[in-house]
Design a protein around this motif. Structure first.
Motif, PDB file in Angstrom:
ATOM      1  N   PHE A 102       8.188  -6.011  -5.787  1.00  0.00           N
ATOM      2  CA  PHE A 102       9.362  -5.155  -5.773  1.00  0.00           C
ATOM      3  C   PHE A 102       9.669  -4.768  -4.338  1.00  0.00           C
ATOM      4  CE2 PHE A 102       6.033  -1.913  -6.154  1.00  0.00           C
ATOM      5  CZ  PHE A 102       6.453  -0.948  -5.264  1.00  0.00           C
ATOM      6  N   PRO A 103      10.963  -4.609  -4.059  1.00  0.00           N
ATOM      7  CA  PRO A 103      11.348  -4.167  -2.719  1.00  0.00           C
ATOM      8  C   PRO A 103      11.111  -2.673  -2.594  1.00  0.00           C
ATOM      9  CG  PRO A 103      13.291  -4.437  -4.083  1.00  0.00           C
ATOM     10  CD  PRO A 103      12.107  -4.869  -4.916  1.00  0.00           C
ATOM     11  N   THR A 104      10.746  -2.244  -1.419  1.00  0.00           N
ATOM     12  CA  THR A 104      10.613  -0.812  -1.177  1.00  0.00           C
ATOM     13  C   THR A 104      10.914  -0.525   0.284  1.00  0.00           C
ATOM     14  OG1 THR A 104       9.186   1.133  -1.289  1.00  0.00           O
ATOM     15  CG2 THR A 104       8.103  -0.951  -0.800  1.00  0.00           C
ATOM     16  N   GLY A 105      11.580   0.572   0.500  1.00  0.00           N
ATOM     17  CA  GLY A 105      11.846   1.022   1.858  1.00  0.00           C
ATOM     18  C   GLY A 105      10.800   2.026   2.320  1.00  0.00           C
ATOM     19  N   ALA A 106       9.777   2.232   1.492  1.00  0.00           N
ATOM     20  CA  ALA A 106       8.728   3.194   1.841  1.00  0.00           C
ATOM     21  C   ALA A 106       7.966   2.690   3.058  1.00  0.00           C
ATOM     22  CB  ALA A 106       7.764   3.382   0.668  1.00  0.00           C
TER      23      ALA A 106
END
Length: 148
Positions: free
Chosen positions: A23-27
């Motif tokens: 999954f993509p995450t900007g964290a």
């Protein structure tokens, strides 16, 4: 179970008995790494976890009124980037787990999945990684100028 946002992608290769979930995450990378390696953080999105010594961790799952203790044994670790090891699931052959934090998000590969557990892992990984995504979003700092 429904897929949470952000979208979790699952690719299954039944012949190779491998599931790839991402999954993509900007964290920030450090937040994702902590979610994978800090036992309290693991408990917030996956299941209660406890150190068992020697790079092993007990993961306790309650399912349909039964408690299951699985042991994850770390084989390789590149701090802040990747983690891989063996999952000992009593009564089933061992499987392998690896997680890698990349510029676009997190990828988890679960290989040598026992045939009897394939369906459960296909449903479970997107669910749990969705919970991880939600936990990362909840812990994300507010953008500048956002009231708290």
């Amino acid at each position: 179970m429904t897929l949470p946002a952000p979208p979790v992608t699952l690719r299954a290769d039944a012949a190779a008995r491998t599931l790839t979930v991402s999954f993509p995450t900007g964290a920030p990378r450090r937040a994702v790494w902590a979610a994978l390696t800090d036992l309290g953080s693991v408990g917030a999105w996956l299941t209660p976890a406890a150190a068992a010594g020697g790079g092993r961790y007990v993961l306790t799952f309650d399912h349909e009124g039964h408690r299951h203790n699985k042991v994850f044994e770390v084989v390789e670790c590149v701090p802040g980037r990747s983690l891989s090891g063996v999952l000992h699931d009593p009564g089933f052959p061992d499987s392998r787990l690896s997680a890698e934090i990349g510029p676009r998000g997190l990828a988890l590969v679960h290989s040598d999945v026992p045939a009897e557990l394939d369906e459960g892992y296909r449903a479970g990984w997107p669910f749990y990684l969705g919970r991880l995504a939600a936990a990362l979003e909840q812990d994300a700092p507010a953008p500048p100028g956002t009231p708290e």
